[in-house]
Design a protein around this motif. Structure first.
Motif: not given
Length: 516
Positions: A347, A350-352, A357-359, A362-363, A366, A423, A425
């Protein structure tokens, strides 16, 4: 002629001559005694020689190894003796096997000692690496944690010396509070990655919460033996029984258990069948296999099938049973922690951490994927860019901790407003980007406006001070007339709409097509 008979005959001759000379031939008792004495003398003279010959023959038998022939007990002949030679060879092989067996046992003992040392070193290494990974994932180091603790202790020591001076005492207490907050921040990061278990089994069975143990055993005698062995530990566990695999899975559906004691041979299958069914059912519990006919092959099979430990009934005792249960629970806890740590690590890539939320990385991946899908299948697709108004003033006026609180709440409120397919981010700083698949610009504006109102109406409070925080947004959609539209181009269009919202007074959402 034999020496004994020759001696006797000589004595008879001499005696006869003597009797003829003396005229006593008719008196037998006078010549029988010398005959007997002569015969006995011959025999006794021959007996030591026969003994020496027999001993020499036996020595020659053992010394006659090169030819493989065996000497008989006769002194004047040599004849082969295969039976005796075979027995001799067997004796030699037995002696050699005993020597090799002794050396093998000694080697096994040395290997067992070395294995124990390796296991102890491996256990210590695993614990060190686990702590290191947890600290690294939490963004902390051992020095980072130890240094403020040392600083804290030194400040406490200084405060004790300055008790008489209220001003210096207040200064030291303020510094102690700051260091304590720093330690609390590091520990809170570690707790998020390593929450631990409510049941502590590292030092043995918990006292407050008894372990729920399910014994899958169809033999009454064996179950009562297990129950008797664990009876002194009745405050540490609650033992239940199942007599078959089918009955055991019924109980697992009805109740929750912490450990399973599983007999290898059951009425409706084996322990391997039970373990395979557990995997298919998605049940994760530590299992200790107990069997009456145990060997290395059975142990290897049950470990391969997913058992955490293994105990033959011939070695069953209270200490052995408690030890394997303890080991199985520790292995299970370590496995759960490892999976949790790996999930957290995944996680973090790919996550903050602050907002959940997604970093940005990953944004962008996506965004490329969703834009390509919209182009291929001619679907609608929109993005929303949000920016918190006057966020720098919040940080400057109330500190970065207050800014972190605002960002955290923003992430939670945004996640509550989104669909599962959307999604969210954190694009950078106080700027956020939301991907909305299968969504036209008008529907994206409705969503963004709803979220803007919810965020603006939220009652922020920091250190008993109320805060008014708003957000602005810009929207851009996939343009089917521009089949070569890139992710950078659609983000730039949304940014232009966001800047327009800022220029028009903030706290509003604008679609890119509405600006000139």
């Amino acid at each position: 002629m034999k020496p004994a008979l020759a001696g006797a005959f000589l004595m008879v001759v001499l005696t006869s001559i003597n009797l003829l000379e003396t005229g006593a031939v008719l008196e037998p008792h006078r010549y029988l005694l010398p005959v007997i004495v002569g015969a006995l003398a011959g025999v006794f003279c021959r007996w030591p020689a026969r003994r020496r010959n027999k001993r020499d023959d036996e020595e020659q038998v053992f010394l006659n190894k090169p030819t493989g022939n065996v000497v008989t007990c006769q002194a004047d002949s040599l004849t082969p003796c295969p039976v005796f030679d075979e027995v001799l060879q067997q004796k030699r092989m037995e002696i050699e096997l005993k020597k090799k067996s002794g050396k093998l046992e000694q080697n096994i003992m040395e290997l067992q000692r070395a294995n124990r040392r390796i296991l102890e070193q491996q256990k210590a290494l695993v614990e060190d690496e686990r702590l290191k990974v947890i600290l690294e994932m939490a963004g902390a180091s051992v020095y980072e944690l130890v240094q403020p603790i040392t600083h804290l202790l030194s400040k406490i020591s200084s405060a004790r010396e300055k008790v008489a001076d209220p001003e210096q005492m207040h200064q030291h207490l303020t510094q102690i509070m700051q260091v304590g907050q720093r330690i609390e921040s590091i520990v809170s990061r570690i707790k998020r990655l390593h929450p631990g278990n409510q049941r502590t089994v590292a030092e043995g069975f918990p006292e407050s919460a008894p372990l729920r143990v399910l014994s899958v055993e169809d033999a009454d005698l064996d179950y009562h033996m297990i129950f008797g062995l664990l009876k002194p530990e009745s405050q540490s566990f609650a033992l239940s029984r199942s007599v078959s695999i089918h009955n055991a899975f019924e109980q697992l559906e009805e109740k929750s258990y912490d450990l399973i004691l599983l007999d290898f041979q059951l009425s409706d299958g084996t322990a391997l069948d039970f373990l395979n069914r557990m995997q298919l059912s998605g049940i994760e519990l530590p299992v200790v296999v107990i069997t009456a006919h145990g060997d290395e092959f059975v142990a290897a099979e049950v470990f391969r099938a997913g058992a955490y430990d293994y105990l033959p009934k011939e070695k069953l005792s209270r200490s052995a049973l408690v030890e394997v249960m303890h080991n199985a629970l520790n292995k299970y806890r370590a496995a759960v922690e490892f999976r949790s740590s790996m999930k957290k690590m995944a996680e973090l890539t790919i996550k903050d951490e602050l907002t959940g939320l997604y970093n940005r990385r990953y944004c962008m991946d996506a965004l490329c994927r969703e834009l390509s899908s919209a182009r291929r299948y001619d679907r609608q697709f929109s993005i929303c860019v949000f920016d918190i108004d006057n966020f720098k003033q919040i940080n400057d006026s109330h500190g970065h901790l207050c800014g972190d609180m605002v960002l955290n709440i923003f992430g939670k409120l945004l996640a509550d407003e989104l669909r599962d397919s959307d999604i969210p981010c954190r694009f950078g700083g106080e700027e956020f980007l939301v991907l909305l698949p299968e969504t036209p610009e008008d529907a994206a504006w409705v969503f963004s406006e709803r979220f803007r109102k919810a965020f603006s109406e939220y009652a922020f409070e920091y250190q008993e001070e109320a805060l008014k925080v708003t957000v602005s947004g810009g929207i851009a959609g996939y343009d089917p007339d521009n089949p070569v539209q890139t992710p950078e181009e659609i983000i730039h269009a949304a940014d232009r709409a966001l800047y327009a919202a800022k220029d028009r007074g903030r706290n509003r959402v604008i679609v890119s097509r509405d600006i000139s």
